[in-house]
Design a protein around this motif. Structure first.
Motif, mmCIF file in Angstrom:
data_model
loop_
_atom_site.group_PDB
_atom_site.id
_atom_site.type_symbol
_atom_site.label_atom_id
_atom_site.label_comp_id
_atom_site.label_asym_id
_atom_site.label_seq_id
_atom_site.Cartn_x
_atom_site.Cartn_y
_atom_site.Cartn_z
ATOM 1 N N GLN A 236 0.928 -1.367 -0.081
ATOM 2 C CA GLN A 236 0.073 0.125 0.179
ATOM 3 C C GLN A 236 0.798 1.270 0.165
ATOM 4 O O GLN A 236 1.154 1.804 -1.266
ATOM 5 C CB GLN A 236 -0.992 0.027 1.206
ATOM 6 C CG GLN A 236 -1.989 -1.095 0.840
ATOM 7 C CD GLN A 236 -2.838 -1.397 2.088
ATOM 8 O OE1 GLN A 236 -3.045 -0.514 3.071
ATOM 9 N NE2 GLN A 236 -3.573 -2.527 2.136
ATOM 10 N N GLY B 182 4.149 1.134 0.512
ATOM 11 C CA GLY B 182 5.059 0.646 -0.045
ATOM 12 C C GLY B 182 6.456 0.571 0.732
ATOM 13 O O GLY B 182 7.729 0.715 0.425
ATOM 14 N N TYR B 183 6.300 1.249 1.859
ATOM 15 C CA TYR B 183 7.713 1.525 2.755
ATOM 16 C C TYR B 183 8.498 0.239 2.795
ATOM 17 O O TYR B 183 9.429 0.303 2.977
ATOM 18 C CB TYR B 183 7.239 2.129 4.025
ATOM 19 C CG TYR B 183 8.668 2.917 4.668
ATOM 20 C CD1 TYR B 183 8.734 4.402 4.160
ATOM 21 C CD2 TYR B 183 9.530 2.203 5.537
ATOM 22 C CE1 TYR B 183 9.891 4.931 4.538
ATOM 23 C CE2 TYR B 183 10.472 2.958 6.156
ATOM 24 C CZ TYR B 183 10.760 4.300 5.592
ATOM 25 O OH TYR B 183 12.018 5.035 6.052
ATOM 26 N N CYS B 184 7.596 -0.655 3.151
ATOM 27 C CA CYS B 184 8.198 -2.105 3.587
ATOM 28 C C CYS B 184 8.622 -2.917 2.469
ATOM 29 O O CYS B 184 9.601 -4.056 2.974
ATOM 30 C CB CYS B 184 7.314 -2.843 4.496
ATOM 31 S SG CYS B 184 5.995 -3.440 3.608
ATOM 32 N N CYS C 92 5.007 -5.011 8.241
ATOM 33 C CA CYS C 92 4.259 -4.197 7.295
ATOM 34 C C CYS C 92 2.904 -3.568 7.999
ATOM 35 O O CYS C 92 2.301 -4.004 8.709
ATOM 36 C CB CYS C 92 3.644 -5.034 6.053
ATOM 37 S SG CYS C 92 2.521 -3.930 5.068
ATOM 38 N N CYS D 233 0.581 -1.750 6.729
ATOM 39 C CA CYS D 233 -0.483 -1.546 5.979
ATOM 40 C C CYS D 233 -1.410 -2.687 5.444
ATOM 41 O O CYS D 233 -2.547 -2.693 5.582
ATOM 42 C CB CYS D 233 0.041 -0.761 4.737
ATOM 43 S SG CYS D 233 0.761 0.828 4.819
ATOM 44 N N THR D 234 -0.497 -3.583 4.914
ATOM 45 C CA THR D 234 -1.340 -4.548 4.307
ATOM 46 C C THR D 234 -2.335 -5.882 5.082
ATOM 47 O O THR D 234 -2.915 -6.349 4.308
ATOM 48 C CB THR D 234 -0.373 -5.399 3.120
ATOM 49 O OG1 THR D 234 0.468 -6.167 4.158
ATOM 50 C CG2 THR D 234 0.268 -4.403 2.261
HETATM 51 S S1 FES Z 1 2.763 -1.397 2.490
HETATM 52 FE FE1 FES Z 1 2.937 0.242 3.993
HETATM 53 S S2 FES Z 1 4.156 -0.727 5.549
HETATM 54 FE FE2 FES Z 1 4.035 -2.321 4.002
#
Ligand code: FES
Ligand SMILES: Cc1cc2nc3c(=O)[nH]c(=O)nc-3n(C[C@H](O)[C@H](O)[C@H](O)COP(=O)(O)OP(=O)(O)OC[C@H]3O[C@@H](n4cnc5c(N)ncnc54)[C@H](O)[C@@H]3O)c2cc1C
Ligand code: FES
Lengths: 288, 164
Positions: free
Chosen positions: B101, B103-105, B137, B139-140
């Motif tokens: 989501q 994309g940080y991780c 992560c 987000c996902t």
């Molecule tokens: S996609 Fe946001 S921390 Fe994994």
């Protein structure tokens, strides 16, 4: 988080490493996998002026049978311990414990020598080594000596190792064929140190317990060899009454401190639960 | 402290530089080599956002000094695309299965999953979860990350079978 400045040394022999340790005294620090030391350096809980990197010392790597023992080089990683066929066969509690340490990335870097030398009561291998009655091979300017894991730990971060001594290997007496074993660890999440953990190795013969050894992680300043807890099982059928006595004996010596893992009473209680589970699981694995 | 020389191979390219010994590998990669794929998440060796491949191991580059990587072969997410520039099976999997989501991780997830698939070409979902347990992560909810790795494993296995 940036560690303090230091000078970096990369010796190519054990003798050179020991010479550097003697030369720099308490200003020097060896670095193995770095996965306890670098986090401490980032927090400035450790600020060595000289880092002596052991990574080129190939003679400190590897897992070999040595008579009635298995010798594991200090620079052998937790990952290598976890995937070793030899250990899976001869001393499977090491694999079980290694896989409960941190996460895959940490296990690729973290070494067995660093884990036992570190002296953090949260480290898992020290209690396993006490349970197995392993010895640590120490080498310093005066030569080599062996110290039993049961005599090695003095207080948190204080061990019998002198400042200029290197842990070169861990020597583990091979447990009898057919022994039962278990390492039970309660942690809140992957990558957490134990709320409490227990290592158990026992042997059975004709339905009764011939020998039993129990040690505890992270419920005191040091790992704890729970001698009376093991003795409570010997000569019994490891029935409910005997297990209850072992659990009480282990709880008696546990002195956990209250931390974010829970208050003392809770962590002492968990110590008992871990001992019970480990004994019960070891029993199912033991050849009667 | 005086700087010392380091040499390593990063994404197939030989690099050498002078660094302060206390420089962490993640900062070397990001600030000296402009490889900003390895992310700094927690700085405390927990989150895995900084994961790279170093001599065939998944390593948290925030917990290694650049000088320790002397002589190492390193791959970052920047080195993951196919030679013709198309996305690798893992990168494609993360796209197709919505494995990210914010994309940080993601760079860390992809590098860890890359090593996992080198060691175990056909992991079960449970094995994927276990082997990615050093990567967080926020987000996902992980479900689609597992699917993305599964997608890549299936695609790579199908390619291998077709080649045989
Ligand atoms: S996609 Fe946001 S921390 Fe994994
Ligand atoms: C996120 C995370 C979670 C973790 N969880 C756990 C866990 O659950 N259980 C656990 O047991 N550990 C855990 N660890 C610690 C990890 O297992 C370390 O790798 C290990 O404790 C130390 O090994 P190392 O090789 O990294 O040692 P280093 O960090 O390099 O060294 C640790 C200390 O030991 C000394 N030392 C190292 N090798 C030698 C030697 N051969 N002779 C003399 N002195 C030496 C060093 O000078 C230093 O003081 C965790 C670490 C992280 C980052
Ligand atoms: S930034 Fe390296 S593990 Fe989080």
């Amino acid at each position: 988080m940036i560690p303090g400045a230091f000078e970096y040394h990369r010796p190519t022999s054990v003798d050179e490493a020991i010479a550097l340790m003697s030369q720099h005294g308490d200003e020097g620090r060896v670095i193995a996998g770095g996965h306890s030391l670098i986090p401490m350096m980032k927090l400035r809980l450790a600020e060595p002026g000289h880092l002596i990197d052991l990574r080129d010392l190939d003679s400190l790597r590897g897992i070999q049978p040595a008579g009635r023992c298995i010798e594991i080089g200090a620079m052998t990683t937790q990952q290598e311990v976890a995937v070793s066929e030899l250990l899976a066969e001869a001393c499977p509690i090491l694999r079980e414990a290694a896989l409960l340490i941190a996460d895959p990335q940490v296990r690729y870097c973290g070494t067995l020598g660093g884990n036992v030398a570190n002296g953090d009561p949260g480290n898992d291998m020290p209690a396993v080594m006490q349970c197995l009655d392993a010895s640590f091979v120490l080498r310093g300017p005066q030569g080599e000596r062996e110290v039993r894991a049961r005599d090695f730990y003095e207080a948190a971060y204080f061990t019998a190792r002198a400042e200029d001594e290197l842990v070169t290997a861990v020597s583990i007496p091979i447990p009898p064929a057919g022994h039962g074993y278990a390492y039970e660890k309660l942690k809140r999440k992957v990558g957490d140190y134990a709320t409490a953990a227990a290592a158990v190795v026992l042997t059975m013969s004709g339905g009764s317990c011939e020998s039993a050894s129990i040690a505890l992680t992270n419920v005191g300043q040091t790992p704890l060899f729970a001698e009376a807890a093991g003795q409570a099982l010997v000569g019994t059928k490891v029935d409910e009454a005997a297990v209850a006595r072992a659990v009480e004996a282990a709880k008696d010596i546990a002195e956990p401190v209250a931390d974010m893992r829970g208050p003392e009473e809770y962590r002492t209680h968990v110590t008992g639960v871990m001992v019970r589970r480990a004994v019960e699981r070891a029993l199912t694995r033991a050849r009667a | 402290m005086s700087k010392i020389p380091v040499k390593m191979t990063v994404n197939g390219r030989a690099v050498d530089d002078l660094v302060e010994p206390r420089l962490l590998l993640v900062h070397f990669l990001r600030e000296k080599l402009n490889l900003t794929g390895p992310h700094v998440g927690c700085e405390t060796s927990h989150c895995g956002a900084c994961t790279i491949d170093l001599d065939g191991m998944s390593v948290k580059s925030c917990t290694v000094f650049a000088v320790q990587a002397e002589g190492a072969e390193i791959t970052t997410v920047e080195g993951m695309a196919n030679a013709d520039g198309s996305l690798s099976a893992l990168q494609e999997g993360f796209m197709q299965e919505h494995g990210l989501q914010c994309g940080y991780c993601t760079p860390g997830m992809i590098m860890r999953a890359h090593r996992l698939l080198q060691e175990n070409a056909n992991p079960s979902d449970e094995e994927i979860r276990w082997e990615l347990s050093g990567n967080l992560c926020r987000c996902t909810g992980y479900q689609n990350i597992v699917k993305a790795v599964r997608y890549a494993a299936d695609k790579l296995n199908a390619q291998r079978e077709a080649a045989e």
